[in-house]
Enzyme design. Structure first.
Site, PDB file in Angstrom:
ATOM      1  N   SER A   1       0.866  -1.190   0.000  1.00  0.00           N
ATOM      2  CA  SER A   1       0.000   0.000   0.000  1.00  0.00           C
ATOM      3  C   SER A   1       0.895   1.229   0.000  1.00  0.00           C
ATOM      4  O   SER A   1       2.049   1.160   0.464  1.00  0.00           O
ATOM      5  CB  SER A   1      -0.853   0.003   1.271  1.00  0.00           C
ATOM      6  OG  SER A   1      -1.495   1.259   1.447  1.00  0.00           O
TER       7      SER A   1
ATOM      8  N   TYR B   1      -2.895  -1.480  10.438  1.00  0.00           N
ATOM      9  CA  TYR B   1      -2.963  -1.699   8.981  1.00  0.00           C
ATOM     10  C   TYR B   1      -1.696  -1.169   8.308  1.00  0.00           C
ATOM     11  O   TYR B   1      -1.041  -1.881   7.536  1.00  0.00           O
ATOM     12  CB  TYR B   1      -4.201  -1.011   8.391  1.00  0.00           C
ATOM     13  CG  TYR B   1      -4.276  -1.133   6.887  1.00  0.00           C
ATOM     14  CD1 TYR B   1      -4.796  -2.280   6.299  1.00  0.00           C
ATOM     15  CD2 TYR B   1      -3.800  -0.114   6.057  1.00  0.00           C
ATOM     16  CE1 TYR B   1      -4.845  -2.408   4.910  1.00  0.00           C
ATOM     17  CE2 TYR B   1      -3.846  -0.234   4.681  1.00  0.00           C
ATOM     18  CZ  TYR B   1      -4.376  -1.382   4.111  1.00  0.00           C
ATOM     19  OH  TYR B   1      -4.409  -1.512   2.743  1.00  0.00           O
TER      20      TYR B   1
HETATM   21  N1  LIG Z   1      -8.440  -0.093  -2.047  1.00  0.00           N
HETATM   22  C1  LIG Z   1      -7.389   0.578  -1.581  1.00  0.00           C
HETATM   23  O1  LIG Z   1      -7.443   1.811  -1.426  1.00  0.00           O
HETATM   24  C2  LIG Z   1      -6.130  -0.143  -1.240  1.00  0.00           C
HETATM   25  C3  LIG Z   1      -4.958   0.624  -1.063  1.00  0.00           C
HETATM   26  C4  LIG Z   1      -3.784  -0.041  -0.738  1.00  0.00           C
HETATM   27  C5  LIG Z   1      -3.768  -1.413  -0.609  1.00  0.00           C
HETATM   28  N2  LIG Z   1      -4.905  -2.115  -0.793  1.00  0.00           N
HETATM   29  C6  LIG Z   1      -4.843  -3.576  -0.607  1.00  0.00           C
HETATM   30  O2  LIG Z   1      -5.414  -4.219  -1.713  1.00  0.00           O
HETATM   31  C7  LIG Z   1      -5.904  -5.498  -1.322  1.00  0.00           C
HETATM   32  C8  LIG Z   1      -7.327  -5.679  -1.841  1.00  0.00           C
HETATM   33  O3  LIG Z   1      -8.168  -4.751  -1.197  1.00  0.00           O
HETATM   34  P1  LIG Z   1      -9.459  -4.115  -1.896  1.00  0.00           P
HETATM   35  O4  LIG Z   1      -9.298  -2.655  -1.840  1.00  0.00           O
HETATM   36  O5  LIG Z   1      -9.726  -4.767  -3.191  1.00  0.00           O
HETATM   37  O6  LIG Z   1     -10.586  -4.452  -0.792  1.00  0.00           O
HETATM   38  P2  LIG Z   1     -11.803  -5.488  -0.813  1.00  0.00           P
HETATM   39  O7  LIG Z   1     -12.695  -5.223  -1.972  1.00  0.00           O
HETATM   40  O8  LIG Z   1     -12.383  -5.430   0.552  1.00  0.00           O
HETATM   41  O9  LIG Z   1     -11.109  -6.895  -1.061  1.00  0.00           O
HETATM   42  C9  LIG Z   1     -10.484  -7.613  -0.050  1.00  0.00           C
HETATM   43  C10 LIG Z   1     -10.487  -9.074  -0.445  1.00  0.00           C
HETATM   44  O10 LIG Z   1      -9.777  -9.815   0.544  1.00  0.00           O
HETATM   45  C11 LIG Z   1     -10.524 -10.977   0.837  1.00  0.00           C
HETATM   46  N3  LIG Z   1     -10.268 -11.403   2.222  1.00  0.00           N
HETATM   47  C12 LIG Z   1     -10.256 -10.632   3.331  1.00  0.00           C
HETATM   48  N4  LIG Z   1     -10.041 -11.385   4.413  1.00  0.00           N
HETATM   49  C13 LIG Z   1      -9.904 -12.664   3.977  1.00  0.00           C
HETATM   50  C14 LIG Z   1      -9.672 -13.900   4.621  1.00  0.00           C
HETATM   51  N5  LIG Z   1      -9.549 -13.999   5.962  1.00  0.00           N
HETATM   52  N6  LIG Z   1      -9.592 -15.023   3.863  1.00  0.00           N
HETATM   53  C15 LIG Z   1      -9.718 -14.950   2.522  1.00  0.00           C
HETATM   54  N7  LIG Z   1      -9.942 -13.807   1.850  1.00  0.00           N
HETATM   55  C16 LIG Z   1     -10.042 -12.682   2.579  1.00  0.00           C
HETATM   56  C17 LIG Z   1     -11.982 -10.581   0.631  1.00  0.00           C
HETATM   57  O11 LIG Z   1     -12.753 -11.726   0.272  1.00  0.00           O
HETATM   58  P3  LIG Z   1     -13.856 -12.405   1.221  1.00  0.00           P
HETATM   59  O12 LIG Z   1     -14.476 -11.311   2.053  1.00  0.00           O
HETATM   60  O13 LIG Z   1     -14.790 -13.047   0.248  1.00  0.00           O
HETATM   61  O14 LIG Z   1     -13.086 -13.380   2.029  1.00  0.00           O
HETATM   62  C18 LIG Z   1     -11.877  -9.653  -0.564  1.00  0.00           C
HETATM   63  O15 LIG Z   1     -11.963 -10.367  -1.769  1.00  0.00           O
HETATM   64  C19 LIG Z   1      -5.795  -5.539   0.211  1.00  0.00           C
HETATM   65  O16 LIG Z   1      -4.615  -6.241   0.577  1.00  0.00           O
HETATM   66  C20 LIG Z   1      -5.645  -4.076   0.576  1.00  0.00           C
HETATM   67  O17 LIG Z   1      -4.982  -3.893   1.801  1.00  0.00           O
HETATM   68  C21 LIG Z   1      -6.088  -1.527  -1.117  1.00  0.00           C
END
Ligand SMILES: NC(=O)c1ccc[n+]([C@@H]2O[C@H](COP(=O)([O-])OP(=O)(O)OC[C@H]3O[C@@H](n4cnc5c(N)ncnc54)[C@H](OP(=O)(O)O)[C@@H]3O)[C@@H](O)[C@H]2O)c1
Length: 250
Positions: free
Chosen positions: A138, A151
């Protein structure tokens, strides 16, 4: 990283960045396997994208992760890329003694789970041609958002871990760190409609273009990331830390 003909496992493929990348890599001619806990969303993504395979697994459960990896490798022995994307983000008030369950869940999901997943796959991947491990950190790995202390710390740890892994696997497996900026997803409440955040489609377009470079950059940084990524190197760390945290309103 090869662009087509790969077999790619993407954790957190049920929503947000993971789902968007799964659909793009699938459309580009790769075999894509997604994982997540929500079966209904696995079914939705696989129905909308015939050929994508879906597996239900809770990545914080070590025994379940091991069984999941064995199942995926049995079903898809050509697996050569993993994108360890699953993650959670919660705000925490660390200024008073608190229930640490959010902190512990974030460490388990964002740090322990990808370390464990990569460990379960490393021997297999080392024996594959064109193998790659993609970690997901991130912008907050580089300048922390004070409202999300654990986080931000897990993402700084993923940045560090990615560098060590890249060194140890050099010549065998490419290690690529994807460091998203703020992107419109459901990671936190209200984030999907926050106009200050990068639209998911724009983010995915930029990421896919960077993945397609030869060689693939060790860090995938889209256009808005350098504000945080290079703050320290450019001598504006303190000002950037203040700007980030003032803009968040805490
Ligand atoms: N969006 C941003 O601004 C941003 C910025 C920097 C980094 N990131 C990183 O990008 C990645 C994806 O995030 P996103 O923004 O796409 O958010 P998101 O839509 O909430 O996606 C998170 C995903 O992680 C899965 N997940 C969470 N806990 C889990 C568990 N215990 N077991 C298996 N799967 C799990 C969820 O699937 P289920 O709920 O179906 O399990 C979901 O598919 C994350 O690592 C996040 O930290 C995002």
């Amino acid at each position: 990283m090869r662009q087509t003909g790969n077999t790619i496992l993407i954790t957190g493929g049920t929503s947000g960045i993971g789902r968007a990348l799964a659909e793009r890599f699938h459309a580009a001619g790769n075999k894509v396997i997604i994982a997540g806990r929500r079966q209904a969303l696995l079914d939705e993504v696989t129905a909308a994208n015939p050929g994508i395979a879906g597996y239900a697994v809770d990545m914080v459960d070590g025994a379940a992760t091991d069984a999941f990896v064995q199942g995926v490798l049995a079903d898809h022995p050509a697996l050569n890329i993993v994108i360890a994307n699953a993650g959670i983000m919660r705000a925490e008030d660390a200024s008073h003694r608190r229930d640490l369950s959010d902190a512990e869940e974030m460490i388990a999901t964002n740090l322990t789970a990808p370390i464990r997943l990569i460990d379960a796959l490393v021997d297999h991947l080392s024996a594959q041609a064109d193998a790659a491990i993609v970690t997901v950190s991130s912008g907050l790995a580089f300048v922390p958002l004070a409202a999300t202390p654990t986080y931000s710390a897990t993402k700084a740890a993923i940045h560090s871990y990615s560098q060590s892994l890249r060194w140890q696997l050099r010549g065998k497996v490419e290690v690529i760190e994807l460091a998203p900026p703020a992107v419109q997803t459901d990671l936190t409440p209200g984030q999907a409609t926050n106009a200050a955040y990068m639209p998911l489609q724009q983010f995915t377009d930029e990421v896919m273009a960077l993945f397609a470079l030869t060689p693939t950059p060790a860090e995938i940084q889209v256009s808005t990331l350098p504000f945080l990524r290079h703050a320290e190197a450019e001598g504006r760390y303190d000002a950037t830390f203040e700007a980030l945290n003032n803009s968040y309103g805490h």
